[in-house]
Design an enzyme around this catalytic site. Structure first.
Site, PDB file in Angstrom:
ATOM      1  N   ARG A 229       0.849  -1.184   0.000  1.00  0.00           N
ATOM      2  CA  ARG A 229       0.000   0.000   0.000  1.00  0.00           C
ATOM      3  C   ARG A 229       0.894   1.247   0.000  1.00  0.00           C
ATOM      4  NH1 ARG A 229      -1.731  -3.227   4.344  1.00  0.00           N
ATOM      5  NH2 ARG A 229      -3.700  -4.340   4.014  1.00  0.00           N
TER       6      ARG A 229
ATOM      7  N   ARG B 124       0.440  -1.408  -5.191  1.00  0.00           N
ATOM      8  CA  ARG B 124      -0.847  -0.819  -5.556  1.00  0.00           C
ATOM      9  C   ARG B 124      -0.685   0.686  -5.712  1.00  0.00           C
ATOM     10  NH1 ARG B 124      -5.678  -1.444  -1.393  1.00  0.00           N
ATOM     11  NH2 ARG B 124      -4.508   0.174  -0.285  1.00  0.00           N
TER      12      ARG B 124
ATOM     13  N   GLU C 126     -12.321  -5.448  -7.017  1.00  0.00           N
ATOM     14  CA  GLU C 126     -12.988  -5.046  -5.783  1.00  0.00           C
ATOM     15  C   GLU C 126     -14.455  -4.709  -6.013  1.00  0.00           C
ATOM     16  OE1 GLU C 126      -9.872  -2.394  -3.473  1.00  0.00           O
ATOM     17  OE2 GLU C 126      -9.828  -1.947  -5.616  1.00  0.00           O
TER      18      GLU C 126
ATOM     19  N   ASN D 204     -12.011  -7.415   0.883  1.00  0.00           N
ATOM     20  CA  ASN D 204     -12.688  -6.485   1.800  1.00  0.00           C
ATOM     21  C   ASN D 204     -13.683  -5.618   1.038  1.00  0.00           C
ATOM     22  OD1 ASN D 204     -10.730  -7.590   3.413  1.00  0.00           O
ATOM     23  ND2 ASN D 204      -9.733  -5.674   3.932  1.00  0.00           N
ATOM     24  N   ASP D 205     -13.191  -4.961  -0.023  1.00  0.00           N
ATOM     25  CA  ASP D 205     -14.086  -4.101  -0.797  1.00  0.00           C
ATOM     26  C   ASP D 205     -15.049  -4.914  -1.654  1.00  0.00           C
ATOM     27  OD1 ASP D 205     -13.839  -1.385  -0.196  1.00  0.00           O
ATOM     28  OD2 ASP D 205     -11.929  -1.227  -1.242  1.00  0.00           O
TER      29      ASP D 205
ATOM     30  N   ARG E 119     -17.817  -1.541   4.994  1.00  0.00           N
ATOM     31  CA  ARG E 119     -16.923  -2.427   5.738  1.00  0.00           C
ATOM     32  C   ARG E 119     -16.350  -1.791   6.998  1.00  0.00           C
ATOM     33  NH1 ARG E 119     -11.249  -2.364   4.183  1.00  0.00           N
ATOM     34  NH2 ARG E 119     -10.759  -0.749   2.668  1.00  0.00           N
TER      35      ARG E 119
ATOM     36  N   CYS F  29      -5.616 -10.488  -2.017  1.00  0.00           N
ATOM     37  CA  CYS F  29      -4.839  -9.698  -1.054  1.00  0.00           C
ATOM     38  C   CYS F  29      -5.723  -9.099   0.036  1.00  0.00           C
ATOM     39  CB  CYS F  29      -4.058  -8.594  -1.764  1.00  0.00           C
ATOM     40  SG  CYS F  29      -5.087  -7.392  -2.625  1.00  0.00           S
TER      41      CYS F  29
END
Length: 563
Positions: free
Chosen positions: A286, A322, A411, A434-435, A445, A482
């Protein structure tokens, strides 16, 4: 209640008596000060400086991500906007304690209304306020109890300053009433491998000294357990310890099928731990840490130095970087500070970068330069991609800047459903569970009230992952995961069964996932995934996978025993 539910962090399990956090100082009354405004101002400034210095000192001692969290909290204490709000109340004749209490509470309410990442930081602000008030009164700051024996710590929402310096010989597990999957408690618990469950609303009913089992894997707090349950918990705890101590080997299934296990990293500070725990590269680097605290985008040279420090730790290994993922819960004034009615669906991720293309070009330039100076195998991917056209444009731009391997994050359901077209135009896909779960289930979330919907085990999410995995197999293009789902050992097996070929996670989860993968062949992983897909709910999917996994292991053991 025999069992309380919350959001588990990791897969650990622990048992012990409850000890509750020391309460915060009582809220000050709204009354006139007997001191002058100038005298009160001096008191407050001194208390704020003391609290900020203490937080920074704790951060230096703790190191790692804890240091980042505590330094951010110290900055909160010294925020000019807050100082102005406090000063206004002091000039009106309020006491220092009440001025701090009211000004911080007003600012907290503002953050809670904003929601998302900033909403999660609201509790941090309350902790700073309580520390300043305690300092003004000459009282010790609220903190972790010390009953003199190992215990399960129960708190409303643990303060970063306390989480960072927990004595892990005494604190067996954490249970918080508030907090979501991205609260500071969850973040630091993952980094320190602490067994934790957050968002346990019923935990307020737990009493001092009450015996409980904290099962993070199941997201359950078992109250007043039987001896049989305690023995089972101890056996599982010993098994986890054995896994952590096992020799580090490359990620692979029982039949030798390679499944590289990579690390999710948020900054260069985490590289040493990832390498020590056996990460075979980086599946998600990130880059936001360079941007979030800046008033303007960092220069190409500043970025190059930061990226290079991470790449140097992984010579010859894959590092997936990313591109800046800002917007929504991570707004940046120099990228997109226009108010949006629903920022999670607005100008975020690649959309924001394409609207500010020079920022993206500078980032790609810096990454290409860092690549030239190291031996890492650099891959770059775009966040928040919704269309094939976006993926195509990003891939072309990355290659124009000399980055040979370019892909996108999956995502959003739209791009998952178009995975075959996507992978015909880009080099790889990395699924951010997650997304993907958030957008599939229409559940924020970061919002505790809908946390039960934020479950990557839901068959709707698994079916979308299956689409991407199938497209990867058909196109012979890599597909990774990821998101946090990769850190769930059994779900990791399901993901591999759905066609995923690399898994990236918090380094603390590597040992458990590595051990679970070794129990199953690729054929068995596909069978376990198929069982999960037959379910109608997340809970049923998890149960079906657990049963299929147990059956598969028994089928493997029985012939060996007979032989």
């Amino acid at each position: 209640m025999p069992e309380l539910s919350g959001i588990g962090v990791g897969r650990g399990i622990a048992a012990g008596p409850v000890a509750r956090m020391s309460p915060p100082p009582p809220a000050p009354a709204d009354e006139a000060s007997e001191r002058s405004a100038e005298a009160e101002t001096e008191r407050v400034q001194k208390a704020v400086a003391e609290v900020a210095a203490e937080l920074e000192a704790r951060g230096r001692t703790a190191g790692g991500m804890a240091r980042d969290v505590l330094e951010a909290q110290a900055m909160m204490a010294q925020d000019p906007t807050l100082h102005e709000a406090v000063a206004t109340r002091l000039q009106a004749g309020k006491t220092g304690e009440y001025a701090v209490h009211e000004a911080f509470a007003e600012f907290r309410a503002t953050l809670e209304e904003l929601g998302g990442y900033l909403g999660e930081r609201a509790s941090d602000l309350s902790d700073v306020s309580q520390r300043v008030i305690a300092s003004l009164r000459g009282l010790p700051a609220p903190g972790v109890p010390d009953p003199g024996h190992p215990f399960i710590l129960v708190a409303e929402d643990l303060a970063p300053a306390d989480t960072a310096l927990l004595n892990l010989d005494q604190v067996q597990a954490l249970v918080t009433i508030q907090g979501g999957p991205t609260s500071h408690t969850a973040i630091l618990a993952r980094e320190k491998s602490i067994t934790a469950i957050v968002g346990v609303a019923e935990a307020a009913s737990l009493t001092e000294g009450q015996q409980v089992i904290v099962d993070a894997g199941a997201g359950a707090v078992i109250t007043d357990p039987t001896q049989e349950q305690l023995d089972e918990a101890q056996a599982r705890r010993a098994a986890h310890a054995a896994q952590a101590a096992a020799p580090i080997t490359p990620g692979a299934l029982a039949d030798g099928t390679a499944v590289p296990l990579l690390a999710n990293l948020g900054s260069a500070k985490s590289t040493e731990k990832a390498v020590a725990l056996g990460a075979e590269g980086v599946g998600l680097f990130r880059t936001e840490f360079l941007f979030l605290s800046a008033d303007e985008a960092p220069s190409v040279e500043e970025q190059r130095e930061a990226y290079q420090s991470v790449l140097e730790a992984f010579p010859g290994q894959k590092v997936v970087v990313r591109a800046l993922d800002a917007g929504a819960d991570k707004p940046l004034s120099f990228l997109n500070d226009a108010p949006e009615e629903n920022p999670a669906l607005g100008l975020r991720g690649l959309r924001a970068l394409m609207a500010n293309e020079q920022i993206l070009r500078d980032q790609l330039t810096a990454l290409a330069q860092a690549q030239e100076n190291t031996e890492a195998d650099v891959w770059v991917m775009a966040p928040m991609v919704s269309t094939v056209e976006e993926a195509e444009a990003f891939t072309a731009l990355a290659k124009e800047h000399g980055l040979a391997t370019a892909g996108v994050m999956v995502e959003v359901p739209s791009i998952a459903l178009m995975a075959d077209e996507l992978l015909s135009r880009t080099d790889f896909a990395s699924i951010g569970t997650n997304d993907l779960t958030q957008y599939t289930m229409a559940a924020d979330r970061l919002l505790g009230s809908v946390a039960s919907l934020q479950d990557p085990w839901h068959p709707a999410v698994l079916r979308l992952i299956r689409e991407v995995g199938a497209a990867g197999i058909a196109s012979e293009k890599p597909v990774g995961v990821c998101g946090e789902a990769a850190a769930d050992p059994l779900l990791a097996v399901v993901l591999v069964g759905l066609g995923v070929n690399t898994l990236s996670m918090s380094p603390a989860a590597l040992a458990e996932v590595r051990a679970e993968l070794k129990l199953h062949t690729l054929k068995q992983a596909r069978g376990i995934a198929a069982a999960a897909l037959t379910a109608a709910t997340a809970g049923q999917a998890r149960e079906a996978a657990q049963q299929a996994a147990q059956d598969a292991v028994q089928d493997t053991v029985q012939p060996a025993v007979q032989h």
